[in-house]
Write an enzyme that holds these catalytic residues in place. Structure first.
Site, PDB file in Angstrom:
ATOM      1  CE  LYS A  59      36.375  26.443  45.362  1.00 27.84           C
ATOM      2  NZ  LYS A  59      37.081  26.792  46.686  1.00 27.84           N
TER       3      LYS A  59
ATOM      4  CB  THR B 276      36.021  28.881  42.540  1.00 28.30           C
ATOM      5  OG1 THR B 276      37.026  28.843  43.626  1.00 28.30           O
ATOM      6  CG2 THR B 276      34.962  27.783  42.871  1.00 28.30           C
TER       7      THR B 276
HETATM    8  P1  NAD Z   1      41.565  38.479  44.154  1.00 24.22           P
HETATM    9  O1  NAD Z   1      40.447  39.243  43.657  1.00 24.22           O
HETATM   10  O2  NAD Z   1      41.794  38.737  45.601  1.00 24.22           O
HETATM   11  O3  NAD Z   1      41.566  38.588  42.961  1.00 24.22           O
HETATM   12  C1  NAD Z   1      42.124  38.413  41.291  1.00 24.22           C
HETATM   13  C2  NAD Z   1      42.808  38.667  40.417  1.00 24.22           C
HETATM   14  O4  NAD Z   1      42.345  38.474  39.301  1.00 24.22           O
HETATM   15  C3  NAD Z   1      43.191  41.160  40.977  1.00 24.22           C
HETATM   16  O5  NAD Z   1      44.185  41.007  41.492  1.00 24.22           O
HETATM   17  C4  NAD Z   1      42.314  41.477  39.494  1.00 24.22           C
HETATM   18  O6  NAD Z   1      43.762  42.436  39.386  1.00 24.22           O
HETATM   19  C5  NAD Z   1      42.911  39.927  38.369  1.00 24.22           C
HETATM   20  N1  NAD Z   1      42.459  40.032  37.916  1.00 24.22           N
HETATM   21  C6  NAD Z   1      41.188  40.194  37.138  1.00 24.22           C
HETATM   22  N2  NAD Z   1      40.476  40.465  35.654  1.00 24.22           N
HETATM   23  C7  NAD Z   1      41.823  40.307  34.737  1.00 24.22           C
HETATM   24  C8  NAD Z   1      42.347  40.115  33.849  1.00 24.22           C
HETATM   25  N3  NAD Z   1      41.139  40.309  33.067  1.00 24.22           N
HETATM   26  N4  NAD Z   1      43.960  39.573  33.067  1.00 24.22           N
HETATM   27  C9  NAD Z   1      44.914  40.232  34.205  1.00 24.22           C
HETATM   28  N5  NAD Z   1      44.319  40.066  36.164  1.00 24.22           N
HETATM   29  C10 NAD Z   1      43.567  39.775  36.187  1.00 24.22           C
HETATM   30  O7  NAD Z   1      40.814  37.277  44.452  1.00 24.22           O
HETATM   31  P2  NAD Z   1      41.434  35.909  44.931  1.00 24.22           P
HETATM   32  O8  NAD Z   1      40.619  36.313  46.652  1.00 24.22           O
HETATM   33  O9  NAD Z   1      42.687  35.700  44.909  1.00 24.22           O
HETATM   34  O10 NAD Z   1      40.452  34.575  44.268  1.00 24.22           O
HETATM   35  C11 NAD Z   1      40.652  35.320  42.422  1.00 24.22           C
HETATM   36  C12 NAD Z   1      39.629  33.078  42.721  1.00 24.22           C
HETATM   37  O11 NAD Z   1      40.099  32.319  44.067  1.00 24.22           O
HETATM   38  C13 NAD Z   1      38.447  33.005  42.751  1.00 24.22           C
HETATM   39  O12 NAD Z   1      37.960  32.414  41.364  1.00 24.22           O
HETATM   40  C14 NAD Z   1      38.185  32.689  44.034  1.00 24.22           C
HETATM   41  O13 NAD Z   1      36.618  32.162  44.114  1.00 24.22           O
HETATM   42  C15 NAD Z   1      38.985  31.563  43.921  1.00 24.22           C
HETATM   43  N6  NAD Z   1      39.462  31.760  45.722  1.00 24.22           N
HETATM   44  C16 NAD Z   1      39.411  32.563  46.462  1.00 24.22           C
HETATM   45  C17 NAD Z   1      39.805  31.489  47.932  1.00 24.22           C
HETATM   46  C18 NAD Z   1      40.284  32.688  48.977  1.00 24.22           C
HETATM   47  O14 NAD Z   1      39.679  32.190  50.523  1.00 24.22           O
HETATM   48  N7  NAD Z   1      40.053  34.133  48.709  1.00 24.22           N
HETATM   49  C19 NAD Z   1      40.006  30.770  48.442  1.00 24.22           C
HETATM   50  C20 NAD Z   1      39.536  29.289  47.566  1.00 24.22           C
HETATM   51  C21 NAD Z   1      39.264  30.046  45.901  1.00 24.22           C
END
Ligand code: NAD
Length: 298
Positions: free
Chosen positions: A169, A94
């Site tokens: 979204k 997102t």
């Molecule tokens: P998170 O922080 O748990 O996961 C993100 C991952 O990306 C981490 O493991 C991090 O190490 C990795 N990362 C960061 N920079 C990186 C890079 N340069 N190269 C490789 N890996 C990298 O976050 P999440 O909860 O999984 O959310 C991810 C996305 O999904 C966000 O944009 C969030 O807004 C969206 N989202 C989350 C939810 C939820 O309920 N958690 C729901 C809908 C959408």
């Protein structure tokens, strides 16, 4: 079998990558965190030493990263220069609409088909392969993206051209943020008026106040289906994540000169809960602030 490079194996990406592996695809997984890669390997993915290494072999690239800056950097420096010709590129994070449009433009200029495909459904949906994908891409490319997203999806909806997935979204989550605050206020008032919460749940669920925040995600423990409220407001959709989405909505509204006073109020209220140290709690925990019971949050 499709070869999929999966970048970002956090709360959401870990379940999504696991479902691609479960569907029989070869998943080349990469994350900055070694622990995240280990979890992905345990779930049937293969490890890639770097993003360029993963994308060079893949038919499709899926990314699930925190926010716009990471998506811009990863695509400009690591994906676009190294991805295989003809690979489908899908960003499910997102992020802000401008970043999504810019990355789509760069991908197209480099000869790739790109989609912004943010999701709704949270961590439970990611684990169950039951996410709703909201896709921004060229109409003609949609069926190819829909097929790749299938193993992770309950539904895949085409929102429009580049950036439209993020736009839809952001609007959806602004509506959700506002409806949850209204739900919290109504249940807190019902309590003060001496109403039984279960009775009020039944009434609101069958009356004109009905909405997802009441019926499916009720903020009162012990009422309706199992929700984060039943687990001390742990897990679910973090207040800090909701705040991020509301900020994106306000930025988009300012650019589009749209009036979104309820969205602005929602941003301020979730910022208050976040500022009080509860950004990690589910966004329905706002009801505890109204009830004067924040001290019950661990
Ligand atoms: P998170 O922080 O748990 O996961 C993100 C991952 O990306 C981490 O493991 C991090 O190490 C990795 N990362 C960061 N920079 C990186 C890079 N340069 N190269 C490789 N890996 C990298 O976050 P999440 O909860 O999984 O959310 C991810 C996305 O999904 C966000 O944009 C969030 O807004 C969206 N989202 C989350 C939810 C939820 O309920 N958690 C729901 C809908 C959408």
């Amino acid at each position: 079998m499709t070869k999929i490079a999966f970048i970002g194996l956090g709360n959401m990406g870990s379940g999504m990558a696991a479902n691609q592996a479960k569907a029989g695809h070869e998943v080349l997984a990469f994350d900055l965190s070694a622990a995240a890669i280990e979890r992905a390997v345990a779930a049937g993915c293969r490890t890639a030493g770097s993003i360029p290494e993963a994308v060079a072999q893949a038919d499709a690239v899926i990314s699930m990263l925190p926010a716009g800056p990471q998506v811009r950097q990863v695509y400009a420096e690591l994906v676009l220069p190294h991805a295989r010709r003809g690979a489908l590129l899908i960003d499910c994070s997102t992020i802000d609409i401008d970043s999504a449009k810019d990355v789509a433009g760069q991908a197209e200029a480099a000869g790739f088909r790109f989609a912004d495909a943010p999701v709704s459904g949270g961590i439970m949906g990611a684990q169950a392969g039951a996410l709703a994908f909201i896709v921004g891409c060229r109409e003609a490319d949609f069926p190819a993206f829909e097929a790749v997203l299938g193993p992770m999806a309950r539904v895949v909806i085409h929102a429009g051209g580049a950036g439209a997935g993020q736009a839809a979204k952001i609007c959806n989550n602004m509506l959700l943020g506002v409806s949850m605050l209204g739900t919290c206020e109504a249940f807190a008032l019902a309590e003060k008026l001496g109403l039984d919460a279960g009775r009020f749940f039944e009434i609101a669920s069958k009356s004109s106040g009905q909405c997802w925040s009441v019926t499916t995600y009720c903020p009162v423990p012990g009422v309706g289906p199992d929700t984060p409220a039943d687990h001390g407001y742990a897990g679910g959709f973090a207040t800090a994540m909701m705040l991020k989405d509301l900020k994106l909505a306000q930025e988009a509204a300012a650019r589009a000169k749209a009036s979104t006073p309820m969205g602005a109020q929602a941003e301020a209220l979730y910022a208050m809960l976040d500022g009080l140290g509860h950004g990690g709690k589910d966004f329905s925990a706002f009801i505890q602030l109204l009830r004067g019971r924040l001290d019950e949050l661990a």
